[in-house]
Design a protein around this motif. Sequence first.
Motif, PDB file in Angstrom:
ATOM      1  N   ARG A  26     -16.702   7.296   6.596  1.00 56.14           N
ATOM      2  CA  ARG A  26     -17.948   6.921   5.908  1.00 56.14           C
ATOM      3  C   ARG A  26     -18.117   7.743   4.626  1.00 56.14           C
ATOM      4  O   ARG A  26     -18.563   7.225   3.601  1.00 56.14           O
ATOM      5  CB  ARG A  26     -19.147   7.092   6.833  1.00 56.14           C
ATOM      6  N   ILE A  27     -17.756   9.019   4.684  1.00 54.65           N
ATOM      7  CA  ILE A  27     -17.819   9.861   3.487  1.00 54.65           C
ATOM      8  C   ILE A  27     -16.856   9.328   2.436  1.00 54.65           C
ATOM      9  O   ILE A  27     -17.198   9.237   1.255  1.00 54.65           O
ATOM     10  CB  ILE A  27     -17.503  11.337   3.840  1.00 54.65           C
ATOM     11  N   MET A  28     -15.664   8.950   2.863  1.00 49.71           N
ATOM     12  CA  MET A  28     -14.690   8.409   1.908  1.00 49.71           C
ATOM     13  C   MET A  28     -15.198   7.118   1.270  1.00 49.71           C
ATOM     14  O   MET A  28     -14.976   6.884   0.082  1.00 49.71           O
ATOM     15  CB  MET A  28     -13.340   8.185   2.586  1.00 49.71           C
ATOM     16  N   ALA A  29     -15.892   6.300   2.044  1.00 53.45           N
ATOM     17  CA  ALA A  29     -16.456   5.055   1.493  1.00 53.45           C
ATOM     18  C   ALA A  29     -17.454   5.369   0.382  1.00 53.45           C
ATOM     19  O   ALA A  29     -17.496   4.680  -0.638  1.00 53.45           O
ATOM     20  CB  ALA A  29     -17.105   4.230   2.594  1.00 53.45           C
ATOM     21  N   VAL A  30     -18.225   6.437   0.558  1.00 53.32           N
ATOM     22  CA  VAL A  30     -19.194   6.852  -0.461  1.00 53.32           C
ATOM     23  C   VAL A  30     -18.477   7.463  -1.663  1.00 53.32           C
ATOM     24  O   VAL A  30     -18.896   7.274  -2.805  1.00 53.32           O
ATOM     25  CB  VAL A  30     -20.203   7.861   0.138  1.00 53.32           C
ATOM     26  N   ARG A  31     -17.380   8.162  -1.424  1.00 48.96           N
ATOM     27  CA  ARG A  31     -16.622   8.826  -2.493  1.00 48.96           C
ATOM     28  C   ARG A  31     -15.778   7.853  -3.315  1.00 48.96           C
ATOM     29  O   ARG A  31     -15.279   8.230  -4.375  1.00 48.96           O
ATOM     30  CB  ARG A  31     -15.689   9.890  -1.908  1.00 48.96           C
ATOM     31  N   LEU A  32     -15.584   6.625  -2.836  1.00 45.83           N
ATOM     32  CA  LEU A  32     -14.756   5.666  -3.576  1.00 45.83           C
ATOM     33  C   LEU A  32     -15.384   5.386  -4.933  1.00 45.83           C
ATOM     34  O   LEU A  32     -16.568   5.063  -5.028  1.00 45.83           O
ATOM     35  CB  LEU A  32     -14.610   4.364  -2.786  1.00 45.83           C
ATOM     36  N   ASP A  41      -6.904  -4.362  -4.621  1.00 45.75           N
ATOM     37  CA  ASP A  41      -6.870  -5.005  -3.300  1.00 45.75           C
ATOM     38  C   ASP A  41      -5.651  -4.439  -2.598  1.00 45.75           C
ATOM     39  O   ASP A  41      -4.528  -4.908  -2.801  1.00 45.75           O
ATOM     40  CB  ASP A  41      -6.791  -6.525  -3.418  1.00 45.75           C
ATOM     41  N   MET A  42      -5.866  -3.384  -1.842  1.00 47.50           N
ATOM     42  CA  MET A  42      -4.751  -2.718  -1.188  1.00 47.50           C
ATOM     43  C   MET A  42      -5.128  -2.287   0.216  1.00 47.50           C
ATOM     44  O   MET A  42      -6.282  -1.951   0.489  1.00 47.50           O
ATOM     45  CB  MET A  42      -4.267  -1.520  -2.016  1.00 47.50           C
ATOM     46  N   ILE A  43      -4.136  -2.354   1.093  1.00 44.20           N
ATOM     47  CA  ILE A  43      -4.310  -1.928   2.480  1.00 44.20           C
ATOM     48  C   ILE A  43      -3.348  -0.783   2.741  1.00 44.20           C
ATOM     49  O   ILE A  43      -2.156  -0.881   2.448  1.00 44.20           O
ATOM     50  CB  ILE A  43      -4.046  -3.083   3.460  1.00 44.20           C
ATOM     51  N   VAL A  44      -3.879   0.285   3.299  1.00 45.00           N
ATOM     52  CA  VAL A  44      -3.092   1.459   3.649  1.00 45.00           C
ATOM     53  C   VAL A  44      -3.247   1.683   5.145  1.00 45.00           C
ATOM     54  O   VAL A  44      -4.358   1.631   5.678  1.00 45.00           O
ATOM     55  CB  VAL A  44      -3.569   2.699   2.858  1.00 45.00           C
ATOM     56  N   ALA A  45      -2.122   1.914   5.820  1.00 47.50           N
ATOM     57  CA  ALA A  45      -2.153   2.241   7.241  1.00 47.50           C
ATOM     58  C   ALA A  45      -2.222   3.755   7.385  1.00 47.50           C
ATOM     59  O   ALA A  45      -1.518   4.489   6.687  1.00 47.50           O
ATOM     60  CB  ALA A  45      -0.911   1.697   7.935  1.00 47.50           C
ATOM     61  N   LEU A  46      -3.074   4.206   8.277  1.00 45.84           N
ATOM     62  CA  LEU A  46      -3.226   5.635   8.550  1.00 45.84           C
ATOM     63  C   LEU A  46      -2.904   5.882  10.010  1.00 45.84           C
ATOM     64  O   LEU A  46      -3.480   5.236  10.903  1.00 45.84           O
ATOM     65  CB  LEU A  46      -4.656   6.084   8.239  1.00 45.84           C
ATOM     66  N   HIS A  63      -8.728  -0.566   3.846  1.00 48.68           N
ATOM     67  CA  HIS A  63      -8.617  -1.675   2.895  1.00 48.68           C
ATOM     68  C   HIS A  63      -9.588  -1.441   1.742  1.00 48.68           C
ATOM     69  O   HIS A  63     -10.798  -1.406   1.939  1.00 48.68           O
ATOM     70  CB  HIS A  63      -8.949  -2.993   3.605  1.00 48.68           C
ATOM     71  N   ILE A  64      -9.018  -1.268   0.561  1.00 50.62           N
ATOM     72  CA  ILE A  64      -9.842  -1.149  -0.645  1.00 50.62           C
ATOM     73  C   ILE A  64      -9.778  -2.478  -1.365  1.00 50.62           C
ATOM     74  O   ILE A  64      -8.691  -2.986  -1.659  1.00 50.62           O
ATOM     75  CB  ILE A  64      -9.337  -0.030  -1.574  1.00 50.62           C
ATOM     76  N   ARG A  65     -10.934  -3.055  -1.616  1.00 46.62           N
ATOM     77  CA  ARG A  65     -11.000  -4.298  -2.376  1.00 46.62           C
ATOM     78  C   ARG A  65     -12.323  -4.360  -3.120  1.00 46.62           C
ATOM     79  O   ARG A  65     -13.367  -4.009  -2.586  1.00 46.62           O
ATOM     80  CB  ARG A  65     -10.808  -5.521  -1.496  1.00 46.62           C
TER      81      ARG A  65
END
Length: 127
Positions: A26-32, A41-46, A63-65
């Motif tokens: 959730r913090i990363m979503a805010v930091r984007l 439009d990219m998907i990264v597997a973690l 998924h960043i889009r």
Amino acid sequence: MKITPGGFGAIDDHFVPFMPISDLLRIMAVRLNATKSLDKDMIVALSLTDMKNRAEPSDYSLHIRTGILEALPKEAETAEFTVATDSLVWKNLGLGKLDPHEAVEKGEVTITGGEPEAFYEFLGLFN
């Protein structure tokens, strides 16, 4: 009066190990940075190597889009690359406390299916 730097990187190091991954995402979503990621439009597997057989999920699809991060607690079906690391390293990367180049060089992060530069570009989308 002393003014200390703010932001999520200022979270005390003693608290980071206890932070749930869901809170970090959730913090990363805010930091984007929406401006930097608007045309992405990219998907990264973690894969969090120390979370296998634990209550929290060990695999995530990031998924960043169009300026938004969607983080799902499941394996990514199609990903540009996979990031494998332990949860503490990922937390420190996500909070901006750890340099991604250094983490890759030290072997704390493994990138498969892509080049480290793609990983650096991904993390560069966050403030």
